[in-house]
Design an enzyme around this catalytic site. Structure first.
Site, PDB file in Angstrom:
ATOM      1  N   CYS A   1       3.152  -3.452   8.243  1.00  0.00           N
ATOM      2  CA  CYS A   1       2.713  -2.155   7.736  1.00  0.00           C
ATOM      3  C   CYS A   1       1.805  -1.466   8.751  1.00  0.00           C
ATOM      4  O   CYS A   1       0.939  -2.101   9.359  1.00  0.00           O
ATOM      5  CB  CYS A   1       1.983  -2.331   6.407  1.00  0.00           C
ATOM      6  SG  CYS A   1       1.389  -0.770   5.703  1.00  0.00           S
ATOM      7  N   CYS A  43       0.800  -1.236   0.000  1.00  0.00           N
ATOM      8  CA  CYS A  43       0.000   0.000   0.000  1.00  0.00           C
ATOM      9  C   CYS A  43       0.826   1.274   0.000  1.00  0.00           C
ATOM     10  O   CYS A  43       0.278   2.362  -0.163  1.00  0.00           O
ATOM     11  CB  CYS A  43      -0.951   0.001   1.185  1.00  0.00           C
ATOM     12  SG  CYS A  43      -0.125   0.322   2.773  1.00  0.00           S
ATOM     13  N   ASP A  58      26.531   3.473 -13.754  1.00  0.00           N
ATOM     14  CA  ASP A  58      26.268   4.481 -12.730  1.00  0.00           C
ATOM     15  C   ASP A  58      26.953   4.090 -11.422  1.00  0.00           C
ATOM     16  O   ASP A  58      26.648   3.049 -10.845  1.00  0.00           O
ATOM     17  CB  ASP A  58      24.755   4.601 -12.535  1.00  0.00           C
ATOM     18  CG  ASP A  58      24.361   5.698 -11.564  1.00  0.00           C
ATOM     19  OD1 ASP A  58      25.252   6.298 -10.934  1.00  0.00           O
ATOM     20  OD2 ASP A  58      23.152   5.944 -11.429  1.00  0.00           O
TER      21      ASP A  58
END
Length: 412
Positions: A214, A201, A336
């Protein structure tokens, strides 16, 4: 192999020839070019070679080569095992590994994270081991949340696949949670900087000890069946086994071993049988190799991303032992190098440090910001010879590691 269609047989034969030529000319071990030619001649070759075999796929950002080797070693009581032992972890390498062992009923294949859906579909692997996800080669690899989402969709469409997954990594848990059958392993998560938000979420993840959940939805750490705690692992039946016999060092390799034990148990191999076989693995494709050169004992450590560097630091000789760091930025490494700023190099304070590799100046800027005393050298030889006779740890990313390994010894 004789039951393959004629086209597939020709593809295998020509692939083997190409691989042999590659080895003889010193261009590589042939596992990529052999598979590439085979798939060019028969695009369905991986599916054909996987038929009637029991396949294990092993995937993670870090540790998949080592864990593949551990699983393959522990499964040797079952007979010949087809495996891509040297890290060729895309379909070309899988084809080469299976073609090289035509009579093997079992295959243990390391799989690049983003290839898991395609390879799972083609091989119909019965077991998939998922260990960790963290940022890696961000200039060309997908965002890790996207990778976890692809795992979810692929596993949802593979009802006959059993997953062995590390429940201490929230992203891995989310990626594995659509599987119809899962063995949860508490294998630890040492690098947490990529998993502070809920992948379900987007809310914040709360952590209390090993548990996580969560704050805004029901997504939380599943109850593990296998539990790694320090140097011991506890099985679903409650039995505890010591991992002190492992010859591969560090907490990351204890995590790898815990996953391996859970995987091989799916094939009826109990820890009493598996542990001595895990202990036979001393080095994996040069990782942890120790070589002698001009009175110096050089240990080679591979670290390709921030999480990998954290684990490499864990196995260094005690301070003030010297360490050489080598960084390249070729295509296999990722162009990178900004990820260097995510590594906490302050742990190296108090040690003699040398910086080398093609991107040694990028590394030097990061080490200076960490307020380290270090020396920049043009070549690894300069670092080695600057160290008095004795031990030197060398940490390098992928192509730098291969160059150093070729220079000082390709012990496997």
């Amino acid at each position: 192999m004789s039951d393959l269609p004629l086209r597939a047989q020709m593809a295998v034969a020509l692939g083997r020839t190409a691989a042999k030529v590659s080895r003889l000319t010193g261009r590589g071990d042939g596992s990529v070019i052999g598979g590439r030619i085979g798939l060019k001649l028969d695009p369905e070759l991986l599916t054909r070679l996987s038929k009637d075999r029991k396949i294990v796929l092993v995937s993670a950002t870090n540790g998949k080569t080592t864990t593949t080797r551990l699983i393959a070693s522990a499964m040797t009581p079952l007979g010949e095992i087809a495996t891509n032992a040297f890290g060729a972890n895309m379909p070309t390498g899988h084809v080469s590994a299976l073609a090289a062992a035509p009579n093997a009923k079992y295959g243990v294949l390391e799989c690049d994270e983003k290839y898991v859906p395609a390879v799972l579909k083609e091989t119909r692997a019965g077991v998939v081991a998922l260990m960790n996800l963290s940022r890696d080669q961000m200039d060309r690899a997908a965002e890790i949340w996207l990778l976890a989402g692809k795992w979810r969709r692929a596993l949802e469409e593979a009802p006959d696949t059993h997953v062995v997954a590390n429940c201490d990594d929230p992203l891995v848990t989310w990626g594995a949670s659509t599987a119809k059958s899962v063995t949860w392993v508490a294998a630890g998560q040492h690098w947490r900087e990529d998993s502070w938000s809920c992948p379900e979420c987007g809310g914040p993840l709360d952590r209390e000890g090993v548990n996580w959940g969560c704050r805004e939805c029901s997504f939380a750490r599943p109850k593990p069946e296998w539990i790694l705690h320090g140097e011991r692992v506890t099985t679903p039946s409650g039995q505890t086994y010591e991992l002190t016999g492992l010859q591969l060092p560090g907490r990351a390799n204890r995590s790898n071993a815990a996953i391996a034990l859970a995987v091989v148990s799916r094939f009826g191999i109990e820890p009493e049988t598996a542990l001595p076989l895990l202990a036979q693995v001393k080095s994996v494709a040069g990782r942890y190799t120790t070589v002698e050169h001009e009175g110096r004992t050089i240990r080679l450590l591979l670290a390709k991303n921030p999480a990998g560097w954290l684990e490499a630091f864990d196995v260094l000789q005690p301070a003030p032992g010297p360490v050489a760091l080598s960084i390249n930025a070729q295509v296999p490494d990722g162009r990178d190098t900004s990820w260097l700023w995510d590594v906490d190099y302050r742990i190296l304070r108090g040690r003699p440090v040398w910086a080398t590799g093609e991107r040694r100046l990028d590394l030097a800027a990061r080490l200076e910001a960490a307020e380290l005393d270090f020396t920049v050298v043009d070549d690894i030889d300069q670092a080695v010879m600057a160290v008095p006779p004795g031990h030197l740890d060398v940490i390098a990313n992928y192509t730098a590691f291969q160059q150093i390994r070729a220079r000082y010894g390709r012990v496997v």
